[in-house]
Motif scaffolding. Sequence first.
Motif, PDB file in Angstrom:
ATOM      1  N   TYR A 257     -80.224 -85.159 -22.435  1.00  0.00           N
ATOM      2  CA  TYR A 257     -80.765 -84.769 -21.128  1.00  0.00           C
ATOM      3  C   TYR A 257     -79.818 -83.742 -20.494  1.00  0.00           C
ATOM      4  O   TYR A 257     -78.912 -84.090 -19.745  1.00  0.00           O
ATOM      5  N   PRO A 258     -80.047 -82.460 -20.768  1.00  0.00           N
ATOM      6  CA  PRO A 258     -79.127 -81.421 -20.286  1.00  0.00           C
ATOM      7  C   PRO A 258     -79.322 -81.033 -18.824  1.00  0.00           C
ATOM      8  O   PRO A 258     -78.441 -80.412 -18.225  1.00  0.00           O
ATOM      9  N   ASN A 259     -80.466 -81.369 -18.238  1.00  0.00           N
ATOM     10  CA  ASN A 259     -80.756 -80.968 -16.862  1.00  0.00           C
ATOM     11  C   ASN A 259     -80.023 -81.844 -15.855  1.00  0.00           C
ATOM     12  O   ASN A 259     -79.498 -82.918 -16.188  1.00  0.00           O
ATOM     13  N   SER A 260     -80.019 -81.417 -14.612  1.00  0.00           N
ATOM     14  CA  SER A 260     -79.423 -82.238 -13.553  1.00  0.00           C
ATOM     15  C   SER A 260     -80.380 -83.361 -13.163  1.00  0.00           C
ATOM     16  O   SER A 260     -81.591 -83.271 -13.373  1.00  0.00           O
ATOM     17  N   LEU A 261     -79.821 -84.405 -12.604  1.00  0.00           N
ATOM     18  CA  LEU A 261     -80.579 -85.560 -12.126  1.00  0.00           C
ATOM     19  C   LEU A 261     -80.222 -85.826 -10.673  1.00  0.00           C
ATOM     20  O   LEU A 261     -79.151 -85.442 -10.204  1.00  0.00           O
ATOM     21  N   ARG A 262     -81.117 -86.494 -10.008  1.00  0.00           N
ATOM     22  CA  ARG A 262     -80.829 -86.906  -8.635  1.00  0.00           C
ATOM     23  C   ARG A 262     -80.418 -88.370  -8.645  1.00  0.00           C
ATOM     24  O   ARG A 262     -81.099 -89.204  -9.249  1.00  0.00           O
ATOM     25  N   ARG A 263     -79.317 -88.670  -7.991  1.00  0.00           N
ATOM     26  CA  ARG A 263     -78.799 -90.046  -7.917  1.00  0.00           C
ATOM     27  C   ARG A 263     -78.835 -90.514  -6.468  1.00  0.00           C
ATOM     28  O   ARG A 263     -78.331 -89.847  -5.571  1.00  0.00           O
ATOM     29  N   VAL A 264     -79.465 -91.673  -6.253  1.00  0.00           N
ATOM     30  CA  VAL A 264     -79.552 -92.273  -4.920  1.00  0.00           C
ATOM     31  C   VAL A 264     -78.889 -93.647  -4.971  1.00  0.00           C
ATOM     32  O   VAL A 264     -79.275 -94.492  -5.784  1.00  0.00           O
ATOM     33  N   ALA A 265     -77.883 -93.841  -4.143  1.00  0.00           N
ATOM     34  CA  ALA A 265     -77.168 -95.125  -4.071  1.00  0.00           C
ATOM     35  C   ALA A 265     -77.665 -95.903  -2.860  1.00  0.00           C
ATOM     36  O   ALA A 265     -77.757 -95.369  -1.745  1.00  0.00           O
ATOM     37  N   ILE A 266     -77.992 -97.176  -3.078  1.00  0.00           N
ATOM     38  CA  ILE A 266     -78.582 -98.018  -2.037  1.00  0.00           C
ATOM     39  C   ILE A 266     -77.782 -99.309  -1.919  1.00  0.00           C
ATOM     40  O   ILE A 266     -77.412 -99.925  -2.935  1.00  0.00           O
ATOM     41  N   TYR A 267     -77.559 -99.743  -0.695  1.00  0.00           N
ATOM     42  CA  TYR A 267     -76.934-101.040  -0.480  1.00  0.00           C
ATOM     43  C   TYR A 267     -78.028-102.092  -0.370  1.00  0.00           C
ATOM     44  O   TYR A 267     -78.914-102.004   0.487  1.00  0.00           O
ATOM     45  N   VAL A 268     -77.977-103.091  -1.268  1.00  0.00           N
ATOM     46  CA  VAL A 268     -78.956-104.179  -1.259  1.00  0.00           C
ATOM     47  C   VAL A 268     -78.349-105.351  -0.505  1.00  0.00           C
ATOM     48  O   VAL A 268     -77.493-106.069  -1.021  1.00  0.00           O
ATOM     49  N   GLU A 269     -78.783-105.502   0.720  1.00  0.00           N
ATOM     50  CA  GLU A 269     -78.184-106.496   1.614  1.00  0.00           C
ATOM     51  C   GLU A 269     -78.364-107.915   1.099  1.00  0.00           C
ATOM     52  O   GLU A 269     -77.454-108.744   1.182  1.00  0.00           O
ATOM     53  N   LYS A 270     -79.535-108.198   0.560  1.00  0.00           N
ATOM     54  CA  LYS A 270     -79.835-109.549   0.077  1.00  0.00           C
ATOM     55  C   LYS A 270     -78.860-110.014  -0.983  1.00  0.00           C
ATOM     56  O   LYS A 270     -78.410-111.170  -0.981  1.00  0.00           O
ATOM     57  N   ASP A 271     -78.516-109.113  -1.914  1.00  0.00           N
ATOM     58  CA  ASP A 271     -77.607-109.464  -3.014  1.00  0.00           C
ATOM     59  C   ASP A 271     -76.181-108.985  -2.783  1.00  0.00           C
ATOM     60  O   ASP A 271     -75.307-109.218  -3.621  1.00  0.00           O
ATOM     61  N   ASP A 272     -75.954-108.303  -1.662  1.00  0.00           N
ATOM     62  CA  ASP A 272     -74.631-107.773  -1.321  1.00  0.00           C
ATOM     63  C   ASP A 272     -74.062-106.936  -2.470  1.00  0.00           C
ATOM     64  O   ASP A 272     -72.951-107.177  -2.959  1.00  0.00           O
ATOM     65  N   LYS A 273     -74.848-105.938  -2.893  1.00  0.00           N
ATOM     66  CA  LYS A 273     -74.390-105.073  -3.974  1.00  0.00           C
ATOM     67  C   LYS A 273     -74.974-103.679  -3.798  1.00  0.00           C
ATOM     68  O   LYS A 273     -75.912-103.464  -3.014  1.00  0.00           O
ATOM     69  N   ILE A 274     -74.403-102.731  -4.532  1.00  0.00           N
ATOM     70  CA  ILE A 274     -74.882-101.357  -4.494  1.00  0.00           C
ATOM     71  C   ILE A 274     -75.708-101.078  -5.752  1.00  0.00           C
ATOM     72  O   ILE A 274     -75.276-101.384  -6.864  1.00  0.00           O
ATOM     73  N   MET A 275     -76.885-100.536  -5.577  1.00  0.00           N
ATOM     74  CA  MET A 275     -77.780-100.204  -6.687  1.00  0.00           C
ATOM     75  C   MET A 275     -77.930 -98.688  -6.756  1.00  0.00           C
ATOM     76  O   MET A 275     -78.109 -98.032  -5.730  1.00  0.00           O
ATOM     77  N   GLU A 276     -77.844 -98.155  -7.972  1.00  0.00           N
ATOM     78  CA  GLU A 276     -77.950 -96.709  -8.173  1.00  0.00           C
ATOM     79  C   GLU A 276     -79.242 -96.385  -8.928  1.00  0.00           C
ATOM     80  O   GLU A 276     -79.532 -96.983  -9.959  1.00  0.00           O
ATOM     81  N   LEU A 277     -79.977 -95.401  -8.404  1.00  0.00           N
ATOM     82  CA  LEU A 277     -81.227 -94.972  -9.015  1.00  0.00           C
ATOM     83  C   LEU A 277     -81.105 -93.508  -9.430  1.00  0.00           C
ATOM     84  O   LEU A 277     -80.412 -92.725  -8.767  1.00  0.00           O
ATOM     85  N   ILE A 278     -81.781 -93.156 -10.517  1.00  0.00           N
ATOM     86  CA  ILE A 278     -81.863 -91.747 -10.909  1.00  0.00           C
ATOM     87  C   ILE A 278     -83.328 -91.334 -10.970  1.00  0.00           C
ATOM     88  O   ILE A 278     -84.204 -92.133 -11.300  1.00  0.00           O
ATOM     89  N   THR A 279     -83.565 -90.070 -10.639  1.00  0.00           N
ATOM     90  CA  THR A 279     -84.916 -89.526 -10.670  1.00  0.00           C
ATOM     91  C   THR A 279     -84.842 -88.029 -10.953  1.00  0.00           C
ATOM     92  O   THR A 279     -83.798 -87.401 -10.738  1.00  0.00           O
ATOM     93  N   ASN A 280     -85.929 -87.473 -11.433  1.00  0.00           N
ATOM     94  CA  ASN A 280     -86.013 -86.027 -11.641  1.00  0.00           C
ATOM     95  C   ASN A 280     -86.811 -85.347 -10.530  1.00  0.00           C
ATOM     96  O   ASN A 280     -87.125 -84.170 -10.624  1.00  0.00           O
ATOM     97  N   ASN A 281     -87.159 -86.117  -9.483  1.00  0.00           N
ATOM     98  CA  ASN A 281     -87.868 -85.535  -8.346  1.00  0.00           C
ATOM     99  C   ASN A 281     -86.846 -85.097  -7.292  1.00  0.00           C
ATOM    100  O   ASN A 281     -85.983 -85.892  -6.896  1.00  0.00           O
TER     101      ASN A 281
END
Length: 392
Positions: A257-281
């Motif tokens: 995957y040579p292209n750039s990706l978008r990374r969104v970091a979210i704090y999940v309050e219920k589980d007290d953790k940080i979740m990271e998502l990637i997307t091409n949008n």
Amino acid sequence: MNNITLFSQILQQINRNIFHKAVKQYQSDKHSKGINSWAHFVAMIFCHLSKAQSIREITNGLLSASGNLNHIGIQGKCPSRSSLSYLNEHRDWRMFRELYYLLKDDMQKNKHLKRKKFKTIKRKIYMLDSTVISLCLKVFDWAKYRQEKGAIKLHTLLDYDGCMPSYLFMTEGKQADVKHAHYMLLPKKSVVVADRGYQDFSMLNDWDKNDIYFVIRLKKSINHEMIKELPLSKNDNSNILKDELIILTEEESKEHYPNSLRRVAIYVEKDDKIMELITNNLTWTASTIAELYKQRWMIEIFFKELKQHLKIKSFIGTNENAMWIQIWTALITLLLLRYLKETAKYKWSLSNLIAFLRMNLFVKISLKQWLDKPFDSRSTYSEEYMQTNLFT
């Protein structure tokens, strides 16, 4: 007063022209041996609605309503245990799959299966995941999972418009999710939401080339580098921690995957953790991306409903053909139940609707009246009884 049963009226929701189209396509009545495809279909729908535990319970249940068989389209005698068992093993299961897809398409065309959110996204949205159903390895010796356990895995692509499958395939339990996902032909210009088990950068690159947007959870082990930090919108959820463009830094990953990706970091309050998502949008807000991934749980709800309310955790036949028939008729049953729930004026929960239907399958009352006003003066149940004695 209505003179036919609720079960008969539920079956009347099936467009018989659509049914005959599926039968004709696979010639499933060519060697019917006296029991046509409709009688077979009725028996399997009864299996799921009554949650019968065996073929004996199916045939005995239908026999108990022998006076009403003509109302459900069965001419002559009720299917015997041996006949039903034989048909499950030999009648082409693809007819039931075709019937499911024809009914689903018809319901979507008539606006009975609609999405609840993301109405501004014009693309089709799909949730991708799988579920495992345990089996006895001695009986289902082909369904290998672990050393002493058998299982099948249902690989599912859930259509967010109505939350019913657009694709479903059964493999032995040990089949890897991402390996099977490579075989799927996803529609171009669609959106796919999946968990980190589907993170395969060569596959994601193929999706990207086909103009397929994806939202997938990022594995912590993946090395990457930020190339640009994106500003957070005022409308973004307060739990959005970061929105940025990244590139993969590991040589193999970057090659796939040579292209750039978008990374969104979210704090999940219920589980007290940080979740990271990637997307091409690159145009959606970070909150939209986070909410899309949150809606992935709709496929978990679908699996729960399928296993909890229908006859799917154990099988009445042992060969693959019989299992496929049971799976696809379960999906048709769930499709019918979703339709009844959607069209009823009363705000049913699916679990309550199924529980009450099981108690009243052979009661003679107007289905429409019963769905809209289940607790009017002619009902034997009170709303308080349902809330305290049934699932909510």
